[in-house]
Design an enzyme around this catalytic site. Structure first.
Site, PDB file in Angstrom:
ATOM      1  N   TYR A 210     -14.612 -32.282  23.129  1.00 49.61           N
ATOM      2  CA  TYR A 210     -15.252 -33.571  23.333  1.00 49.61           C
ATOM      3  C   TYR A 210     -15.336 -34.353  22.020  1.00 49.61           C
ATOM      4  O   TYR A 210     -15.545 -33.771  20.942  1.00 49.61           O
ATOM      5  CB  TYR A 210     -16.668 -33.377  23.864  1.00 49.61           C
ATOM      6  CG  TYR A 210     -16.764 -33.122  25.354  1.00 49.61           C
ATOM      7  CD1 TYR A 210     -15.668 -33.181  26.188  1.00 49.61           C
ATOM      8  CD2 TYR A 210     -18.004 -32.836  25.927  1.00 49.61           C
ATOM      9  CE1 TYR A 210     -15.778 -32.951  27.549  1.00 49.61           C
ATOM     10  CE2 TYR A 210     -18.138 -32.603  27.286  1.00 49.61           C
ATOM     11  CZ  TYR A 210     -17.013 -32.663  28.095  1.00 49.61           C
ATOM     12  OH  TYR A 210     -17.138 -32.440  29.438  1.00 49.61           O
ATOM     13  N   ARG A 223     -14.259 -24.187  31.885  1.00 50.08           N
ATOM     14  CA  ARG A 223     -14.596 -24.818  33.162  1.00 50.08           C
ATOM     15  C   ARG A 223     -14.791 -23.799  34.287  1.00 50.08           C
ATOM     16  O   ARG A 223     -15.521 -24.059  35.240  1.00 50.08           O
ATOM     17  CB  ARG A 223     -13.513 -25.808  33.553  1.00 50.08           C
ATOM     18  CG  ARG A 223     -13.314 -26.947  32.571  1.00 50.08           C
ATOM     19  CD  ARG A 223     -14.501 -27.874  32.534  1.00 50.08           C
ATOM     20  NE  ARG A 223     -14.283 -28.961  31.562  1.00 50.08           N
ATOM     21  CZ  ARG A 223     -15.180 -29.886  31.271  1.00 50.08           C
ATOM     22  NH1 ARG A 223     -16.369 -29.857  31.845  1.00 50.08           N
ATOM     23  NH2 ARG A 223     -14.926 -30.825  30.388  1.00 50.08           N
ATOM     24  N   GLU A 323     -24.794 -32.004  40.105  1.00 50.72           N
ATOM     25  CA  GLU A 323     -23.805 -31.082  39.543  1.00 50.72           C
ATOM     26  C   GLU A 323     -23.717 -29.872  40.453  1.00 50.72           C
ATOM     27  O   GLU A 323     -24.721 -29.461  41.059  1.00 50.72           O
ATOM     28  CB  GLU A 323     -24.231 -30.663  38.134  1.00 50.72           C
ATOM     29  CG  GLU A 323     -23.285 -29.687  37.449  1.00 50.72           C
ATOM     30  CD  GLU A 323     -23.630 -29.516  35.968  1.00 50.72           C
ATOM     31  OE1 GLU A 323     -23.628 -30.540  35.248  1.00 50.72           O
ATOM     32  OE2 GLU A 323     -23.919 -28.382  35.549  1.00 50.72           O
TER      33      GLU A 323
END
Length: 330
Positions: A210, A223, A323
């Site tokens: 990021y 992930r 989420e």
């Protein structure tokens, strides 16, 4: 019923993935089941139990009655304490957890540093040294501005506590804000004697890459993680992020749809068939309890029959409303 341990060994001698499910039984009963590695209760209704395998997760459930979460492994389970840390192990798997008061460690960065250093040192003393999945629950996760936001301070401390622990690759992970005791940091993990396979989403920038706008220290997680026998996928907290940017600010339905697209991309990257079934338990972390009925209905339409536990939880970016994380079995 559980079969014998030898019958559950996958090809190549790897042990079968833990079986994760939601149960309406009381926690004390679940802990008596053969192979019970861990049991989790949620919110204020969760009863206290003096067993290292039991965890009270400080997230209020948005469904009633509220089930417990059960992890089952093949083979006998041992458990105990190591200083402030709780652990259980069996069948090639290890559960480890701790809860810290941030005030004892100088704030969110200090608590995260201590938590991860303690977990790192404990895991390095074990046979089950391959950390595959971590959960982090932090109070007031979005409080603060810029680099002083509490989640960003947590990321700073986590990296310091880890040191070179994950130099060869990150585990899957979730970080969610809770509304319990405001100074409580809870961290727990699943580790194995065998390595898994990290999975990234081609629709998203890997979290550790990021750009600087997300803090001094990029979040350190994969992930998803394909478990050692390739029989399950542990899915990290997945939100409406495309590339590195949040999508659909203020639009709950569009965010949820983007999450489902991201989940399907993860399954494809992991080489697993599309879709989720009745054996794929998911959690939906919902920022605003008033949104729960809509989230519940949208998920029933898009994921019919899939067990979803709705919890009040704050996503680590304040503009994101929901989420999902969970498990997908092969």
């Amino acid at each position: 019923m559980l079969e014998g341990c030898e019958s559950r060994r996958a090809e190549g001698g790897l042990v079968r993935a833990p079986r994760v499910s939601y149960r309406l039984n009381d926690a004390a009963t679940l802990l008596t089941e053969p192979g019970a590695l861990a049991v989790f209760g949620f919110g204020g209704s969760a009863a206290g139990i003096d067993d290292p395998r039991w965890s009270h997760v400080p997230l209020e459930a948005l469904d009633a009655p509220t089930p417990c979460e059960l992890w089952l492994v093949d083979g006998p389970v041992q458990h105990g304490h190591h200083e402030a840390l709780r652990w259980s192990a069996g069948g090639g798997w290890l559960f480890a957890a701790l809860e810290l008061d941030e005030r004892d460690h100088g704030g969110p960065a200090g608590a995260a540093r201590v938590a991860y250093a303690q977990l790192r040192d404990f895991i390095r003393s074990r046979d089950e040294q391959q950390v595959l999945r971590i959960w982090n629950y932090q109070g007031a996760i979005n409080q603060g501005d810029g680099d002083t936001e509490r989640y960003k301070l947590f990321c700073d401390g986590r990296a310091e506590g880890c040191g070179d622990w994950f130099a060869h690759g990150y585990p899957a992970a979730t970080a969610i804000g809770h509304h319990g005791e405001p100074h409580l940091l809870q961290v727990y993990l699943l580790a194995s004697t065998h390595a898994g396979t990290a999975v990234e989403n081609p629709r998203q920038v890997s979290a550790w890459r990021y750009p600087r706008q997300y803090g001094r220290t990029s979040p350190g997680f994969a992930r998803a993680m394909r478990l050692p026998a390739q029989d399950a996928l542990a899915i990290s907290g997945t939100a409406a992020v495309v590339g590195h940017a949040s999508a659909h600010e203020g639009d709950l339905a569009a965010q949820l749809e983007e999450i489902l697209v991201n989940l399907e991309a993860l399954l494809a990257s992991a080489g697993m068939p599309a879709g989720f079934d009745t054996q794929a338990p998911l959690k939906a972390y919902v920022r605003h309890p008033a949104d729960a009925p809509r989230v519940r209905e949208l998920l029933r339409q898009r994921l019919p029959g899939v067990p979803v536990l709705l919890l009040q939880g704050d996503v680590c970016r304040s503009e994101l409303l929901v989420e999902l994380d969970g498990w997908r079995y092969a």
